[in-house]
Design a protein around this motif. Structure first.
Motif, short mmCIF file in Angstrom:
data_model
loop_
_atom_site.label_atom_id
_atom_site.label_comp_id
_atom_site.label_asym_id
_atom_site.label_seq_id
_atom_site.Cartn_x
_atom_site.Cartn_y
_atom_site.Cartn_z
N VAL A 150 0.84 -1.20 0.00
CA VAL A 150 0.00 0.00 0.00
C VAL A 150 0.87 1.24 0.00
CG1 VAL A 150 -1.67 1.32 1.36
CG2 VAL A 150 -1.93 -1.14 1.14
N ASP A 151 0.47 2.22 -0.81
CA ASP A 151 1.27 3.43 -0.96
C ASP A 151 0.55 4.68 -0.46
OD1 ASP A 151 3.48 4.99 -1.84
OD2 ASP A 151 2.36 5.51 -3.64
N ASN A 152 -0.67 4.90 -0.94
CA ASN A 152 -1.41 6.08 -0.52
C ASN A 152 -2.90 5.88 -0.73
OD1 ASN A 152 -2.24 7.58 -3.24
ND2 ASN A 152 -0.15 6.80 -3.50
N ALA A 153 -3.68 6.78 -0.17
CA ALA A 153 -5.14 6.71 -0.30
C ALA A 153 -5.67 8.04 -0.80
CB ALA A 153 -5.77 6.37 1.05
N VAL A 154 -6.77 7.97 -1.53
CA VAL A 154 -7.48 9.16 -2.00
C VAL A 154 -8.92 9.05 -1.52
CG1 VAL A 154 -8.25 10.48 -4.00
CG2 VAL A 154 -6.01 9.38 -4.03
N ILE A 155 -9.41 10.10 -0.89
CA ILE A 155 -10.78 10.09 -0.37
C ILE A 155 -11.53 11.33 -0.85
CG2 ILE A 155 -10.06 8.82 1.68
CD1 ILE A 155 -10.41 11.41 3.28
N VAL A 156 -12.84 11.21 -0.90
CA VAL A 156 -13.70 12.34 -1.26
C VAL A 156 -14.37 12.85 0.01
CG1 VAL A 156 -15.67 13.09 -2.65
CG2 VAL A 156 -14.08 11.38 -3.57
N ASN A 157 -14.08 14.09 0.37
CA ASN A 157 -14.59 14.67 1.61
C ASN A 157 -15.97 15.30 1.39
OD1 ASN A 157 -12.46 14.16 3.54
ND2 ASN A 157 -11.21 15.63 2.40
N LYS A 158 -16.95 14.45 1.15
CA LYS A 158 -18.29 14.96 0.84
C LYS A 158 -19.31 13.86 1.06
CE LYS A 158 -20.97 16.92 -3.01
NZ LYS A 158 -20.94 17.30 -4.45
N CYS A 159 -20.51 14.24 1.46
CA CYS A 159 -21.64 13.32 1.48
C CYS A 159 -22.47 13.55 0.21
CB CYS A 159 -22.52 13.56 2.71
SG CYS A 159 -21.76 13.03 4.26
N PHE A 160 -23.23 12.54 -0.19
CA PHE A 160 -23.98 12.61 -1.43
C PHE A 160 -25.45 12.28 -1.18
CE2 PHE A 160 -19.63 11.91 -2.59
CZ PHE A 160 -19.45 12.65 -3.75
N GLU A 161 -26.28 12.84 -2.04
CA GLU A 161 -27.72 12.61 -1.93
C GLU A 161 -28.10 11.33 -2.67
OE1 GLU A 161 -31.94 15.02 -2.75
OE2 GLU A 161 -30.01 15.93 -3.25
N SER A 162 -29.01 10.59 -2.08
CA SER A 162 -29.53 9.38 -2.70
C SER A 162 -30.79 9.73 -3.50
CB SER A 162 -29.87 8.36 -1.61
OG SER A 162 -30.37 7.18 -2.17
N PRO A 163 -31.04 9.06 -4.64
CA PRO A 163 -30.24 7.99 -5.24
C PRO A 163 -29.09 8.54 -6.08
CG PRO A 163 -32.20 8.35 -6.54
CD PRO A 163 -32.31 9.28 -5.35
N ILE A 164 -28.08 7.69 -6.27
CA ILE A 164 -26.91 8.05 -7.06
C ILE A 164 -26.88 7.19 -8.33
CG2 ILE A 164 -24.38 8.02 -7.16
CD1 ILE A 164 -24.33 8.56 -4.21
N GLU A 165 -26.60 7.84 -9.44
CA GLU A 165 -26.43 7.10 -10.70
C GLU A 165 -25.00 6.57 -10.74
OE1 GLU A 165 -28.62 6.35 -13.02
OE2 GLU A 165 -30.26 7.36 -11.95
N PHE A 166 -24.86 5.25 -10.76
CA PHE A 166 -23.55 4.63 -10.72
C PHE A 166 -23.15 4.05 -12.08
CE2 PHE A 166 -24.36 4.12 -6.09
CZ PHE A 166 -23.22 4.72 -5.63
#
Length: 239
Positions: free
Chosen positions: A116-132
């Protein structure tokens, strides 16, 4: 009042996109490690290895127990492992899954195979539903390189040089507070490793960022890392 539905996973965690990047030492042995795990399978259509919530991974506990999830939702994909020419990473839909993966793959992938080298995260909450789509590219945008950690200790040492011992703690705390009150980037990247102390440090980072994202979701947009750390410290003292 915030009456929007907060996006979450089928295992009950708040939806937070995460990627953990690996340095590959031996790709052939990495594939052998995957083949040895009954919870890993290759998805040829999307050129990825998927980590499924079954067999060896079934022991992992999430907010919604395995037994409480309707069978029609199985197999549940906990993470997607992409091995590309320029980068290799596994991505997840929650902070909890990322922490569980560090512990799980730390035991099942030797460091002379991949690390393992590094991590990337998204600092946000999202509204449901989400198009994936299958991957989570749309949530990360342009990912910055790993930023060198700010050396707060150097700043503190310079600031307290020549001061009386009685004044040093106050000056040091003010520098720490100033740093913790700065807004977090929307997409954050930092080093991660798999020994127990590093995993605990990673988990704590994510707990704090989850708290911040939830407060921002509620409309408290001025809530900072300092606020989250203050509340966590008070809770630890009470316990």
């Amino acid at each position: 009042m915030n009456d929007r539905d907060l996006a979450s996973t089928i295992t009950g965690e708040v939806f937070h996109p995460v990627r953990i990047y690996y340095k590959i030492i031996n790709s052939n042995k990495l594939i052998k490690c995957f083949l040895a795990l009954k919870c890993m399978t290759y998805d040829a259509l999307h050129n990825r290895w998927v980590w499924l919530y079954q067999r060896e991974a079934k022991k992992i506990k999430f907010r919604v127990p395995y037994s409480a999830i309707d069978k029609k939702h199985h197999p549940i994909v906990l993470g997607s492992f992409y091995i590309k020419n320029d980068e290799t990473y596994i991505e997840f839909r929650s902070f909890e899954r990322a922490v569980a993966a560090l512990q799980f793959f730390g035991k099942n992938i030797p460091k002379n195979v991949a690390e393992v080298d590094n991590a990337v995260i998204v600092n946000k909450c999202f509204e449901s539903p989400i198009e994936f789509s299958v991957g989570l590219d749309a949530f990360f945008g342009e990912i910055a390189p790993v930023a060198p950690p700010e050396d707060i200790m150097d700043r503190i040492e310079q600031a307290v040089e020549g001061l009386d011992d009685s004044k040093r703690p106050e000056v040091a705390f003010s520098i720490i507070e100033e740093s913790a009150k700065q807004p977090l980037p929307k997409v954050e990247r930092f080093p991660v490793h798999t020994n127990d102390d590093d995993i605990m440090s990673f988990k704590l980072k994510l707990i704090l960022r989850d708290a911040i994202a939830l407060e921002h979701w509620k409309g408290n947009v001025d809530y900072t890392l300092f606020d989250a750390m203050t509340i966590l410290t008070k809770d630890l003292v009470k316990s």
